[in-house]
Design a protein around this motif. Structure first.
Motif, PDB file in Angstrom:
ATOM      1  N   ILE A  54     -13.634  15.341 -21.412  1.00 44.08           N
ATOM      2  CA  ILE A  54     -14.821  14.544 -21.750  1.00 44.08           C
ATOM      3  C   ILE A  54     -14.247  12.743 -21.549  1.00 44.08           C
ATOM      4  O   ILE A  54     -14.927  12.169 -21.043  1.00 44.08           O
ATOM      5  CB  ILE A  54     -15.228  14.824 -23.057  1.00 44.08           C
ATOM      6  N   PRO A  55     -13.128  12.496 -21.964  1.00 46.69           N
ATOM      7  CA  PRO A  55     -12.627  11.010 -21.994  1.00 46.69           C
ATOM      8  C   PRO A  55     -12.393  10.771 -20.390  1.00 46.69           C
ATOM      9  O   PRO A  55     -12.672   9.433 -20.047  1.00 46.69           O
ATOM     10  CB  PRO A  55     -11.419  11.215 -22.676  1.00 46.69           C
ATOM     11  N   LEU A  56     -12.192  11.751 -19.693  1.00 46.94           N
ATOM     12  CA  LEU A  56     -12.134  11.546 -18.286  1.00 46.94           C
ATOM     13  C   LEU A  56     -13.325  10.993 -17.506  1.00 46.94           C
ATOM     14  O   LEU A  56     -13.464  10.292 -16.629  1.00 46.94           O
ATOM     15  CB  LEU A  56     -11.145  12.281 -17.560  1.00 46.94           C
ATOM     16  N   ALA A  57     -14.347  11.960 -18.016  1.00 44.26           N
ATOM     17  CA  ALA A  57     -15.718  11.584 -17.467  1.00 44.26           C
ATOM     18  C   ALA A  57     -16.140  10.173 -17.517  1.00 44.26           C
ATOM     19  O   ALA A  57     -16.703   9.468 -16.840  1.00 44.26           O
ATOM     20  CB  ALA A  57     -16.695  12.402 -17.889  1.00 44.26           C
ATOM     21  N   ILE A  58     -15.769   9.530 -18.761  1.00 43.31           N
ATOM     22  CA  ILE A  58     -16.186   8.318 -19.253  1.00 43.31           C
ATOM     23  C   ILE A  58     -15.440   7.300 -18.589  1.00 43.31           C
ATOM     24  O   ILE A  58     -15.927   6.330 -17.982  1.00 43.31           O
ATOM     25  CB  ILE A  58     -16.257   8.202 -20.750  1.00 43.31           C
ATOM     26  N   GLU A  59     -14.176   7.677 -18.480  1.00 43.29           N
ATOM     27  CA  GLU A  59     -13.290   6.859 -17.843  1.00 43.29           C
ATOM     28  C   GLU A  59     -13.665   6.720 -16.296  1.00 43.29           C
ATOM     29  O   GLU A  59     -13.832   5.624 -15.642  1.00 43.29           O
ATOM     30  CB  GLU A  59     -11.863   7.239 -17.407  1.00 43.29           C
ATOM     31  N   ILE A  60     -14.209   7.673 -15.552  1.00 43.14           N
ATOM     32  CA  ILE A  60     -14.682   7.576 -14.133  1.00 43.14           C
ATOM     33  C   ILE A  60     -15.948   6.839 -14.115  1.00 43.14           C
ATOM     34  O   ILE A  60     -16.045   6.076 -13.207  1.00 43.14           O
ATOM     35  CB  ILE A  60     -14.985   8.997 -13.576  1.00 43.14           C
ATOM     36  N   ALA A  61     -16.783   7.145 -15.020  1.00 41.08           N
ATOM     37  CA  ALA A  61     -18.100   6.287 -15.055  1.00 41.08           C
ATOM     38  C   ALA A  61     -17.834   4.725 -15.316  1.00 41.08           C
ATOM     39  O   ALA A  61     -18.462   3.952 -14.697  1.00 41.08           O
ATOM     40  CB  ALA A  61     -18.948   6.865 -16.196  1.00 41.08           C
ATOM     41  N   GLU A  62     -16.606   4.471 -16.064  1.00 42.14           N
ATOM     42  CA  GLU A  62     -16.502   3.040 -16.218  1.00 42.14           C
ATOM     43  C   GLU A  62     -16.195   2.229 -14.960  1.00 42.14           C
ATOM     44  O   GLU A  62     -16.192   1.165 -14.787  1.00 42.14           O
ATOM     45  CB  GLU A  62     -15.325   2.976 -17.151  1.00 42.14           C
ATOM     46  N   GLN A  63     -15.525   2.958 -14.090  1.00 39.29           N
ATOM     47  CA  GLN A  63     -15.044   2.371 -13.023  1.00 39.29           C
ATOM     48  C   GLN A  63     -16.044   2.132 -11.833  1.00 39.29           C
ATOM     49  O   GLN A  63     -15.870   1.466 -10.809  1.00 39.29           O
ATOM     50  CB  GLN A  63     -13.994   3.385 -12.189  1.00 39.29           C
ATOM     51  N   TYR A  64     -17.285   2.868 -12.088  1.00 39.89           N
ATOM     52  CA  TYR A  64     -18.145   2.889 -10.881  1.00 39.89           C
ATOM     53  C   TYR A  64     -19.599   2.547 -11.418  1.00 39.89           C
ATOM     54  O   TYR A  64     -19.967   3.214 -12.361  1.00 39.89           O
ATOM     55  CB  TYR A  64     -18.501   4.139 -10.091  1.00 39.89           C
ATOM     56  N   GLU A  65     -20.279   1.610 -11.016  1.00 39.72           N
ATOM     57  CA  GLU A  65     -21.492   1.070 -11.559  1.00 39.72           C
ATOM     58  C   GLU A  65     -22.940   2.139 -11.742  1.00 39.72           C
ATOM     59  O   GLU A  65     -23.311   2.524 -12.280  1.00 39.72           O
ATOM     60  CB  GLU A  65     -22.057  -0.124 -10.561  1.00 39.72           C
ATOM     61  N   THR A  66     -22.684   3.175 -10.465  1.00 43.12           N
ATOM     62  CA  THR A  66     -23.618   4.010 -10.281  1.00 43.12           C
ATOM     63  C   THR A  66     -23.376   5.504 -10.635  1.00 43.12           C
ATOM     64  O   THR A  66     -23.718   6.596 -10.255  1.00 43.12           O
ATOM     65  CB  THR A  66     -24.291   4.051  -9.014  1.00 43.12           C
ATOM     66  N   ILE A  67     -22.112   5.513 -11.256  1.00 45.96           N
ATOM     67  CA  ILE A  67     -21.420   7.074 -11.826  1.00 45.96           C
ATOM     68  C   ILE A  67     -21.832   6.775 -13.357  1.00 45.96           C
ATOM     69  O   ILE A  67     -21.467   5.983 -13.963  1.00 45.96           O
ATOM     70  CB  ILE A  67     -20.397   7.195 -11.412  1.00 45.96           C
TER      71      ILE A  67
END
Length: 256
Positions: free
Chosen positions: A43-56
């Motif tokens: 869960i935390p990693l999903a959000i971390e990835i989403a924070e790095q990419y505008e369209t994720i």
């Protein structure tokens, strides 16, 4: 333009080449993705990835296989993460009768709690269902899940259950199995589902589509799923891409 509505870029399979994998997806025309977190690690990693990419974007929930590990503390934790602006759904949640780690009654209880949380938050839900279709539908109906709707993730069941899902305001998402040579039911579903209720996904790193079956799946392969659906429906790839992307953007409430 394609939207992979269910991908696990937070899986350990992608730890060494996640950025390269994401770039391959962008290069293939997969402009949008939802990374699904389903336990304490992902869960935390999903959000971390989403924070790095505008369209994720990200989804947060608790997987039914691990239902026995979820306490009220985890449920509150999921609620806290749901407030993040890149979180667009609660899940994946549901029932999985294939594995026996979590008893069925525990799975059902955790499933109901997450539906109620999503209703409180007014967010769509992502449903994991393995060998438990009738119980999944019954719980969704009893909990009034139609008020929020969501996704029947990687739908791989009989076409006879599709209408019940549509009646509850759910979208049907198809993945790699629709490309498998002997997979009759996903192909029937691909033709049956109304175009305005259809989504595509990879569930990467799992369920890689033909001709990559048995290998690690990745989001760029969602194009193979869309191509197969287009073939089955007698439409162009562009038509499938346009409609499934529009459906996902609408469901997740993404502001362009």
């Amino acid at each position: 333009m394609l939207f992979d509505t269910h991908v696990h870029l937070n899986a350990r399979d992608f730890f060494e080449d996640r950025d390269e994998t994401i770039q391959r997806a962008f290069d293939t025309g997969v402009n949008y993705m939802v990374v699904v977190g389903f336990d304490r690690e992902t869960i935390p990693l999903a959000i971390e990835i989403a924070e790095q990419y505008e369209t994720i974007y990200a989804a947060v929930g608790w997987h039914p296989v691990d239902a026995i590990d979820m306490t009220d503390e985890e449920l509150n934790w999921i609620e806290e993460f749901s407030a993040h602006p890149k979180v667009v759904a609660i899940g994946e949640m549901g029932l999985d009768y294939h594995w026996d780690k979590s008893p069925k009654d525990v799975q059902k209880d955790v499933f109901r709690k997450q539906i109620r949380l999503a209703k409180k938050l007014n967010m769509p839900i992502i449903i994991h269902n393995r060998e438990a279709t009738e119980d999944v539908i019954e719980i969704l109906q009893e909990e009034g899940a139609a008020s929020i709707g969501g996704i029947m993730h990687c739908y791989n069941d009989s076409a006879k259950y599709v209408q019940a899902c549509l009646d509850m305001n759910f979208y049907i998402s198809l993945g790699g199995p629709v490309t498998f040579k002997n997979a009759i039911e996903p192909k029937e579903v691909a033709v049956q589902v109304p175009l305005d209720r259809l989504l595509v996904e990879t569930d990467a790193p799992f369920l890689a589509p033909h001709p990559n079956r048995g290998k690690r799946n990745e989001p760029s392969y969602v194009k193979l799923v869309a191509e197969k659906i287009a073939e089955l429906r007698g439409l162009t790839l562009g038509e499938i891409s346009e409609n499934t992307t529009k459906n996902a953007i609408s469901l997740f409430g993404i502001k362009l």
